[in-house]
Design a protein around this motif. Structure first.
Motif, PDB file in Angstrom:
ATOM      1  N   GLY A 226       0.808  -1.201   0.000  1.00  0.00           N
ATOM      2  CA  GLY A 226       0.000   0.000   0.000  1.00  0.00           C
ATOM      3  C   GLY A 226       0.844   1.254   0.000  1.00  0.00           C
ATOM      4  N   ALA A 227       0.279   2.320   0.569  1.00  0.00           N
ATOM      5  CA  ALA A 227       0.971   3.605   0.638  1.00  0.00           C
ATOM      6  C   ALA A 227       0.825   4.170   2.041  1.00  0.00           C
ATOM      7  CB  ALA A 227       0.397   4.578  -0.392  1.00  0.00           C
ATOM      8  N   ALA A 228       1.774   5.007   2.434  1.00  0.00           N
ATOM      9  CA  ALA A 228       1.760   5.585   3.775  1.00  0.00           C
ATOM     10  C   ALA A 228       2.495   6.912   3.749  1.00  0.00           C
ATOM     11  CB  ALA A 228       2.409   4.631   4.780  1.00  0.00           C
ATOM     12  N   ALA A 229       2.246   7.716   4.767  1.00  0.00           N
ATOM     13  CA  ALA A 229       2.938   8.991   4.913  1.00  0.00           C
ATOM     14  C   ALA A 229       4.261   8.750   5.637  1.00  0.00           C
ATOM     15  CB  ALA A 229       2.076   9.971   5.694  1.00  0.00           C
ATOM     16  N   PHE A 230       5.361   9.063   4.972  1.00  0.00           N
ATOM     17  CA  PHE A 230       6.684   8.900   5.557  1.00  0.00           C
ATOM     18  C   PHE A 230       7.187  10.221   6.125  1.00  0.00           C
ATOM     19  CE2 PHE A 230       6.548   4.972   3.301  1.00  0.00           C
ATOM     20  CZ  PHE A 230       7.496   4.137   3.876  1.00  0.00           C
ATOM     21  N   GLU A 231       8.134  10.093   7.033  1.00  0.00           N
ATOM     22  CA  GLU A 231       8.784  11.249   7.622  1.00  0.00           C
ATOM     23  C   GLU A 231       9.730  11.893   6.610  1.00  0.00           C
ATOM     24  OE1 GLU A 231      11.941   8.208   7.690  1.00  0.00           O
ATOM     25  OE2 GLU A 231       9.760   8.166   7.909  1.00  0.00           O
ATOM     26  N   ARG A 232      10.146  13.118   6.899  1.00  0.00           N
ATOM     27  CA  ARG A 232      11.250  13.697   6.120  1.00  0.00           C
ATOM     28  C   ARG A 232      12.521  13.036   6.648  1.00  0.00           C
ATOM     29  NH1 ARG A 232      11.416  17.958   2.858  1.00  0.00           N
ATOM     30  NH2 ARG A 232       9.336  18.627   3.516  1.00  0.00           N
ATOM     31  N   PRO A 233      13.173  12.218   5.831  1.00  0.00           N
ATOM     32  CA  PRO A 233      14.164  11.285   6.385  1.00  0.00           C
ATOM     33  C   PRO A 233      15.449  11.943   6.861  1.00  0.00           C
ATOM     34  CG  PRO A 233      14.150  11.174   3.997  1.00  0.00           C
ATOM     35  CD  PRO A 233      12.996  12.061   4.383  1.00  0.00           C
ATOM     36  N   THR A 234      16.058  11.298   7.846  1.00  0.00           N
ATOM     37  CA  THR A 234      17.421  11.598   8.257  1.00  0.00           C
ATOM     38  C   THR A 234      18.329  10.609   7.550  1.00  0.00           C
ATOM     39  OG1 THR A 234      16.761  12.416  10.439  1.00  0.00           O
ATOM     40  CG2 THR A 234      19.038  11.657  10.193  1.00  0.00           C
ATOM     41  N   LEU A 235      19.259  11.112   6.755  1.00  0.00           N
ATOM     42  CA  LEU A 235      20.168  10.264   5.998  1.00  0.00           C
ATOM     43  C   LEU A 235      21.601  10.451   6.487  1.00  0.00           C
ATOM     44  CD1 LEU A 235      18.963  10.680   2.283  1.00  0.00           C
ATOM     45  CD2 LEU A 235      18.228   8.979   3.971  1.00  0.00           C
ATOM     46  N   VAL A 236      22.328   9.348   6.553  1.00  0.00           N
ATOM     47  CA  VAL A 236      23.764   9.395   6.829  1.00  0.00           C
ATOM     48  C   VAL A 236      24.472   8.604   5.730  1.00  0.00           C
ATOM     49  CG1 VAL A 236      23.587   9.708   9.320  1.00  0.00           C
ATOM     50  CG2 VAL A 236      23.604   7.395   8.367  1.00  0.00           C
ATOM     51  N   VAL A 237      25.685   9.023   5.417  1.00  0.00           N
ATOM     52  CA  VAL A 237      26.470   8.380   4.359  1.00  0.00           C
ATOM     53  C   VAL A 237      27.728   7.800   4.991  1.00  0.00           C
ATOM     54  CG1 VAL A 237      27.611   8.682   2.128  1.00  0.00           C
ATOM     55  CG2 VAL A 237      25.597  10.070   2.708  1.00  0.00           C
ATOM     56  N   LEU A 238      27.980   6.522   4.717  1.00  0.00           N
ATOM     57  CA  LEU A 238      29.188   5.854   5.200  1.00  0.00           C
ATOM     58  C   LEU A 238      30.248   5.936   4.116  1.00  0.00           C
ATOM     59  CD1 LEU A 238      30.256   4.007   7.594  1.00  0.00           C
ATOM     60  CD2 LEU A 238      29.783   2.107   6.035  1.00  0.00           C
ATOM     61  N   LEU A 239      31.432   6.434   4.465  1.00  0.00           N
ATOM     62  CA  LEU A 239      32.500   6.655   3.500  1.00  0.00           C
ATOM     63  C   LEU A 239      33.789   5.989   3.961  1.00  0.00           C
ATOM     64  CD1 LEU A 239      31.186   9.956   4.012  1.00  0.00           C
ATOM     65  CD2 LEU A 239      31.790   9.749   1.609  1.00  0.00           C
ATOM     66  N   THR A 240      34.621   5.608   2.985  1.00  0.00           N
ATOM     67  CA  THR A 240      35.952   5.089   3.268  1.00  0.00           C
ATOM     68  C   THR A 240      36.971   5.860   2.441  1.00  0.00           C
ATOM     69  OG1 THR A 240      35.713   3.391   1.550  1.00  0.00           O
ATOM     70  CG2 THR A 240      35.125   2.764   3.805  1.00  0.00           C
ATOM     71  N   CYS A 241      38.240   5.744   2.839  1.00  0.00           N
ATOM     72  CA  CYS A 241      39.294   6.509   2.170  1.00  0.00           C
ATOM     73  C   CYS A 241      39.786   5.825   0.913  1.00  0.00           C
ATOM     74  CB  CYS A 241      40.448   6.757   3.132  1.00  0.00           C
ATOM     75  SG  CYS A 241      41.243   5.235   3.698  1.00  0.00           S
ATOM     76  N   GLY A 242      39.296   4.631   0.607  1.00  0.00           N
ATOM     77  CA  GLY A 242      39.667   3.926  -0.611  1.00  0.00           C
ATOM     78  C   GLY A 242      38.486   3.120  -1.101  1.00  0.00           C
ATOM     79  N   ASP A 243      38.676   2.415  -2.222  1.00  0.00           N
ATOM     80  CA  ASP A 243      37.558   1.718  -2.834  1.00  0.00           C
ATOM     81  C   ASP A 243      38.015   0.378  -3.398  1.00  0.00           C
ATOM     82  OD1 ASP A 243      34.784   1.700  -3.393  1.00  0.00           O
ATOM     83  OD2 ASP A 243      35.131   2.325  -5.464  1.00  0.00           O
ATOM     84  N   THR A 244      38.661  -0.412  -2.546  1.00  0.00           N
ATOM     85  CA  THR A 244      39.135  -1.737  -2.903  1.00  0.00           C
ATOM     86  C   THR A 244      38.404  -2.761  -2.042  1.00  0.00           C
ATOM     87  OG1 THR A 244      40.877  -1.801  -1.222  1.00  0.00           O
ATOM     88  CG2 THR A 244      41.408  -0.723  -3.329  1.00  0.00           C
ATOM     89  N   PRO A 245      38.544  -4.068  -2.347  1.00  0.00           N
ATOM     90  CA  PRO A 245      37.909  -5.066  -1.482  1.00  0.00           C
ATOM     91  C   PRO A 245      38.256  -4.898  -0.006  1.00  0.00           C
ATOM     92  CG  PRO A 245      38.574  -6.117  -3.515  1.00  0.00           C
ATOM     93  CD  PRO A 245      39.087  -4.696  -3.584  1.00  0.00           C
ATOM     94  N   TYR A 246      39.491  -4.520   0.290  1.00  0.00           N
ATOM     95  CA  TYR A 246      39.852  -4.285   1.689  1.00  0.00           C
ATOM     96  C   TYR A 246      38.976  -3.191   2.296  1.00  0.00           C
ATOM     97  CZ  TYR A 246      42.514  -2.732   5.761  1.00  0.00           C
ATOM     98  OH  TYR A 246      42.873  -2.357   7.029  1.00  0.00           O
ATOM     99  N   HIS A 247      38.795  -2.086   1.583  1.00  0.00           N
ATOM    100  CA  HIS A 247      37.971  -0.993   2.092  1.00  0.00           C
ATOM    101  C   HIS A 247      36.504  -1.404   2.177  1.00  0.00           C
ATOM    102  CE1 HIS A 247      41.561   1.147   0.461  1.00  0.00           C
ATOM    103  NE2 HIS A 247      41.429   1.812   1.585  1.00  0.00           N
ATOM    104  N   TRP A 248      36.052  -2.256   1.261  1.00  0.00           N
ATOM    105  CA  TRP A 248      34.663  -2.710   1.299  1.00  0.00           C
ATOM    106  C   TRP A 248      34.409  -3.562   2.544  1.00  0.00           C
ATOM    107  CZ3 TRP A 248      35.028  -4.746  -4.424  1.00  0.00           C
ATOM    108  CH2 TRP A 248      35.166  -3.652  -5.274  1.00  0.00           C
ATOM    109  N   VAL A 249      35.378  -4.414   2.874  1.00  0.00           N
ATOM    110  CA  VAL A 249      35.220  -5.236   4.080  1.00  0.00           C
ATOM    111  C   VAL A 249      35.210  -4.356   5.322  1.00  0.00           C
ATOM    112  CG1 VAL A 249      36.241  -7.074   5.473  1.00  0.00           C
ATOM    113  CG2 VAL A 249      36.268  -7.245   2.977  1.00  0.00           C
ATOM    114  N   ARG A 250      36.113  -3.382   5.372  1.00  0.00           N
ATOM    115  CA  ARG A 250      36.126  -2.460   6.518  1.00  0.00           C
ATOM    116  C   ARG A 250      34.818  -1.678   6.590  1.00  0.00           C
ATOM    117  NH1 ARG A 250      40.894  -1.605   9.321  1.00  0.00           N
ATOM    118  NH2 ARG A 250      39.397  -0.754  10.801  1.00  0.00           N
TER     119      ARG A 250
END
Length: 354
Positions: A226-250
């Motif tokens: 169905g449908a519902a009234a949602f809140e104005r969302p609070t969003l957070v972004v998770l970031l890493t200093c690199g973009d390799t499998p090691y950074h993905w696991v971390r």
């Protein structure tokens, strides 16, 4: 989290099975549960299960490695609560690229209060796709989440209103582009719905309704509730200093620590990752000035409890050569001892920090 060392004692087979069970309750993309465990005499190895990789949505395996990273974090926590210091080596063997982590069950310890609190939230943490209450999250709580990400080598950034609205616009665009792809729709159908008999995927009861205001683009898995009234969302972004499998696991470990900390603070969470699943849109979310790569976007808030999604049994996630857990008809045999090659990207937590 620091822990006080005490004399060593053996870790029982029952305790090992309990720790692996805790690891399997980690979140994963579409609840694919893309992990495998092998129990050795002195360690537990965690690998990706390529058969469960999403070829269309996750061709690089980034979200698969993050999912396994979240399972590794749960495993570390569970070992701590069983009184063992978990020493982890990430991507320890270049000749085995699917081997994500080797966790040594080192000397016994007394877990800290923080470890106990987070471990207690493993069973309570569930993705919540329902509307949240329009209640602001206190700054000290957000600071706790930022600290949780930092403890695992990642950065958590609160999306201020202008950035939040830009992310939501990108997410709508990504959702529309993904849904136009027949291969994406087929892949989505493979991992959703069902009659409640399967132990993976997203069941229909975990779907969310669509937003009446068309402000929040939650992923549509199938026929929405169905449908519902949602809140104005609070969003957070998770970031890493690199973009390799090691950074993905971390990033996966940081994500799970954030989610467990949020659960302990009474918060609910759901992913809003569609914009990160299309390369040209993901580049718009990356913090280029800081040299950071966006790995996950979370919607946070205060919501009503939801049902957990299913998980596979422990014996289903053990590698073929691993003895079955206690109670399984196939139980028996002795774990073979692996040699310990020198690890690249070694990341040891010898003081018991999960």
């Amino acid at each position: 989290m620091r822990a006080r060392a005490v004399p060593t004692s053996p870790l029982s087979a029952e305790a090992v099975a309990d720790c692996i069970g805790a690891a399997t309750r980690a979140p994963s993309i579409h609840n694919t549960q893309p992990w495998r465990f092998r129990v050795g005499r002195r360690d537990i190895e965690v690998s990706v299960d390529r058969d469960r990789q999403l070829a269309v949505l996750d061709p690089t395996g980034r979200q698969m490695f993050m999912s396994v990273g979240a399972a590794v974090f749960n495993l570390r926590l569970a070992l701590l609560t069983h009184g063992r210091v978990p020493v982890q080596r990430l991507l320890p063997d270049p000749t085995r690229p699917d081997l994500v982590a080797r966790i040594q069950t080192c000397p016994t310890t007394v877990p800290t209060a923080t470890a106990a609190v987070l471990a207690a939230e493993i069973d309570r943490r569930h993705t919540n796709r329902l509307p949240f209450r329009p209640t602001a999250i206190p700054r000290p709580v957000l600071d706790d989440l930022i600290g949780a990400a930092a403890a695992e080598g990642a950065r958590l950034a609160l999306a201020e209103p202008v950035v939040r609205d830009a992310i939501l616009a990108l997410t709508w665009t990504a959702d529309e582009r993904l849904l136009k792809q027949a291969a994406y729709r087929d892949e989505l159908a493979t991992w959703t719905g069902g009659r409640g008999l399967r132990r993976d995927g997203v069941p229909a009861y975990a779907y969310g309704p669509r937003d009446l205001a068309q402000r929040l683009p939650l992923r549509q898995f199938g026929r929405c509730r169905g449908a519902a009234a949602f809140e104005r969302p609070t969003l957070v972004v998770l970031l890493t200093c690199g973009d390799t499998p090691y950074h993905w696991v971390r990033a996966g470990q940081a994500l799970q620590r954030v989610l467990l900390t949020a659960t302990a603070r009474g918060l609910a969470a759901s992913p809003v990752n569609q914009a990160l699943e299309i390369p040209d849109l993901r580049r718009l979310v990356i913090d280029q000035e800081a040299g950071c790569y966006a790995q996950a976007i979370l919607r946070l808030g205060y919501g009503e409890p939801v049902r957990p999604t299913p998980r596979r049994e422990v014996h289903d996630v053990l590698a073929a050569e691993t003895p079955r857990p206690p109670g399984d008809p196939a139980t028996g045999g002795r774990p073979r001892e692996d040699q310990e090659p020198r690890a690249e990207g070694e990341d040891c937590h010898g003081e018991g920090r999960p």
